[in-house]
Design a protein around this motif. Structure first.
Motif, PDB file in Angstrom:
ATOM      1  N   VAL A  96      66.258  58.514  88.638  1.00  0.00           N
ATOM      2  CA  VAL A  96      66.563  57.395  89.533  1.00  0.00           C
ATOM      3  C   VAL A  96      67.888  57.714  90.209  1.00  0.00           C
ATOM      4  CG1 VAL A  96      67.070  54.933  89.730  1.00  0.00           C
ATOM      5  CG2 VAL A  96      65.335  55.726  88.107  1.00  0.00           C
ATOM      6  N   TYR A 141      70.731  56.620  93.452  1.00  0.00           N
ATOM      7  CA  TYR A 141      71.246  55.556  94.299  1.00  0.00           C
ATOM      8  C   TYR A 141      71.700  56.178  95.614  1.00  0.00           C
ATOM      9  CZ  TYR A 141      74.108  51.478  95.614  1.00  0.00           C
ATOM     10  OH  TYR A 141      74.646  50.390  96.264  1.00  0.00           O
ATOM     11  N   GLY A 160      67.836  57.467 100.167  1.00  0.00           N
ATOM     12  CA  GLY A 160      66.454  57.921 100.007  1.00  0.00           C
ATOM     13  C   GLY A 160      66.165  59.288 100.572  1.00  0.00           C
ATOM     14  N   ALA A 162      60.981  60.617  97.127  1.00  0.00           N
ATOM     15  CA  ALA A 162      61.834  59.465  96.847  1.00  0.00           C
ATOM     16  C   ALA A 162      61.073  58.185  97.160  1.00  0.00           C
ATOM     17  CB  ALA A 162      63.122  59.529  97.661  1.00  0.00           C
ATOM     18  N   GLU A 163      60.890  57.320  96.161  1.00  0.00           N
ATOM     19  CA  GLU A 163      60.189  56.052  96.322  1.00  0.00           C
ATOM     20  C   GLU A 163      61.151  54.915  95.987  1.00  0.00           C
ATOM     21  OE1 GLU A 163      56.947  56.394  93.634  1.00  0.00           O
ATOM     22  OE2 GLU A 163      55.888  57.914  94.811  1.00  0.00           O
ATOM     23  N   LYS A 164      61.319  53.982  96.940  1.00  0.00           N
ATOM     24  CA  LYS A 164      62.287  52.902  96.720  1.00  0.00           C
ATOM     25  C   LYS A 164      61.896  52.065  95.509  1.00  0.00           C
ATOM     26  CE  LYS A 164      64.304  50.915 100.212  1.00  0.00           C
ATOM     27  NZ  LYS A 164      64.629  50.049 101.382  1.00  0.00           N
ATOM     28  N   LEU A 165      62.879  51.832  94.658  1.00  0.00           N
ATOM     29  CA  LEU A 165      62.646  51.078  93.430  1.00  0.00           C
ATOM     30  C   LEU A 165      63.248  49.681  93.497  1.00  0.00           C
ATOM     31  CD1 LEU A 165      61.538  51.333  90.502  1.00  0.00           C
ATOM     32  CD2 LEU A 165      63.848  52.041  89.812  1.00  0.00           C
ATOM     33  N   GLU A 181      66.412  47.175  95.688  1.00  0.00           N
ATOM     34  CA  GLU A 181      67.530  46.951  96.588  1.00  0.00           C
ATOM     35  C   GLU A 181      68.554  46.072  95.872  1.00  0.00           C
ATOM     36  OE1 GLU A 181      65.636  45.185  99.975  1.00  0.00           O
ATOM     37  OE2 GLU A 181      65.207  47.141 100.890  1.00  0.00           O
ATOM     38  N   TYR A 222      68.101  51.902  95.039  1.00  0.00           N
ATOM     39  CA  TYR A 222      67.707  52.774  93.929  1.00  0.00           C
ATOM     40  C   TYR A 222      66.323  53.345  94.229  1.00  0.00           C
ATOM     41  CZ  TYR A 222      71.586  50.681  91.407  1.00  0.00           C
ATOM     42  OH  TYR A 222      72.831  50.258  91.034  1.00  0.00           O
ATOM     43  N   TYR A 223      66.182  54.631  93.991  1.00  0.00           N
ATOM     44  CA  TYR A 223      64.919  55.330  94.264  1.00  0.00           C
ATOM     45  C   TYR A 223      64.460  56.099  93.029  1.00  0.00           C
ATOM     46  CZ  TYR A 223      65.697  54.518  99.272  1.00  0.00           C
ATOM     47  OH  TYR A 223      65.892  53.938 100.511  1.00  0.00           O
ATOM     48  N   VAL A 270      62.885  59.385  91.956  1.00  0.00           N
ATOM     49  CA  VAL A 270      62.800  60.694  92.601  1.00  0.00           C
ATOM     50  C   VAL A 270      62.202  61.717  91.639  1.00  0.00           C
ATOM     51  CG1 VAL A 270      64.705  60.294  94.214  1.00  0.00           C
ATOM     52  CG2 VAL A 270      65.203  61.206  91.968  1.00  0.00           C
TER      53      VAL A 270
END
Length: 307
Positions: free
Chosen positions: A149, A151, A154, A161-164, A166, A277-278, A280
């Protein structure tokens, strides 16, 4: 192929990395060992082969130069190491157990992941989590990282990278902080101790005290003094202990706020972060069952956390 011949795989990796970096120290950093250990492995390989692999210069040159024979062999050695790596990756595709190497920042580990990791272990008891915690962006391939993960914005070349999650940025302090009851407006923060978070570069959009105060309508130049800490978890801990007022990241501070260890100030001032947060991971690992399971679990936890 002589299958009875000794196979110096670690020594071959040390030799290849040393030539690529031009030094034992560069190879050591990539392989996560000492420079002395790399040098010893290379010397052991030379002794087994009965020939030198690098020119030993007496002129004080620091960059390693391979011998002619070593240079001719390097393409085959690199191709062989790559094929071995591909073979191991292929075997891992069928594994649901074993070790999953996860990279996160120290603050995210302490404030978000570790308080929840038991739920993943209950779901997948056959998978052991190995955490790599660092403020630096580790090289996933060189350090054998499966998933992590991060920060940021992205954008990390070579990684999916997948947004986790905000988040929002706001000031916090201990409920027992002496000045807390005297803060009538954001400008009043100028007369107290501010705790600055140095863990993320403002150049990529990280919200600093100056930025937050401007968004709150406070003139510039009032947020220069105070305590500076390069770990977001330690920033919050300093605020919990009453050292001053911290600029909190909502994802990391939520549990401390819910437990009453921190209180939010000026909730009417809304400053969303441009960063997020992504999840990855390397695209070639996307089919690993244990990686997919961990990724899905992170998404579920994040969704429940933000409701």
């Amino acid at each position: 192929m002589n299958r009875k011949s000794p196979v110096y795989l670690n020594a071959l990796r040390a030799f290849e990395a040393s030539e690529r970096h031009g030094s034992f120290s560069g190879a050591a950093e990539e392989l996560n060992v000492t420079a002395a250990a790399v040098g010893q492995m290379v010397r052991g390989l030379e002794e087994w082969l009965g020939m030198p692999l690098f020119h030993r210069s007496a002129t004080g040159k620091t960059r390693l130069t391979p011998t002619e024979n070593a240079e001719r062999a390097l393409p085959d050695i690199r191709a062989g190491l790559d094929r071995l790596g591909m073979g191991l990756d292929r075997l891992r595709e069928f594994s649901t157990g074993g070790i999953l190497n996860v990279a996160v920042s120290p603050a995210f580990a302490a404030k978000w992941l570790l308080p929840r990791i038991d739920r993943f272990q209950m779901r997948c008891p056959e998978t052991d989590i190995r955490l790599e915690t660092s403020l630096k962006l580790v090289d996933y391939k060189a350090h054998g990282i499966d998933i992590g993960v991060r920060y940021g914005d992205g954008t990390w070349p070579g990684l999916v990278a997948e947004k986790l999650m905000e988040e929002e940025i706001f000031p916090v302090c201990s409920p027992s902080f002496p000045d807390a009851t005297g803060f009538a407006e954001p400008g009043d923060l100028a007369r107290t101790t501010l705790i600055h978070d140095l863990s993320v570069d403002p150049a990529i959009g990280f919200v600093t005290w100056d930025m937050w105060l401007r968004a709150a309508g406070v003139r510039e130049g009032q947020a220069q003094r105070g305590m500076r800490i390069d770990n977001s978890g330690a920033v919050l801990q300093a605020a919990i202990e009453g050292r001053g007022v911290a600029l909190a990241r909502s994802i990391l501070a939520r549990d401390d706020l819910a437990a009453g260890r921190l209180q939010r100030l000026f909730s009417e001032v809304l400053v969303p972060s441009k960063l997020a947060y992504y999840v990855v991971y390397r695209p070639e690992y996307s089919s690993l069952p244990k990686l997919r399971t961990f990724r899905d679990w992170l998404v579920e936890e994040a969704a429940a956390y933000q409701t």
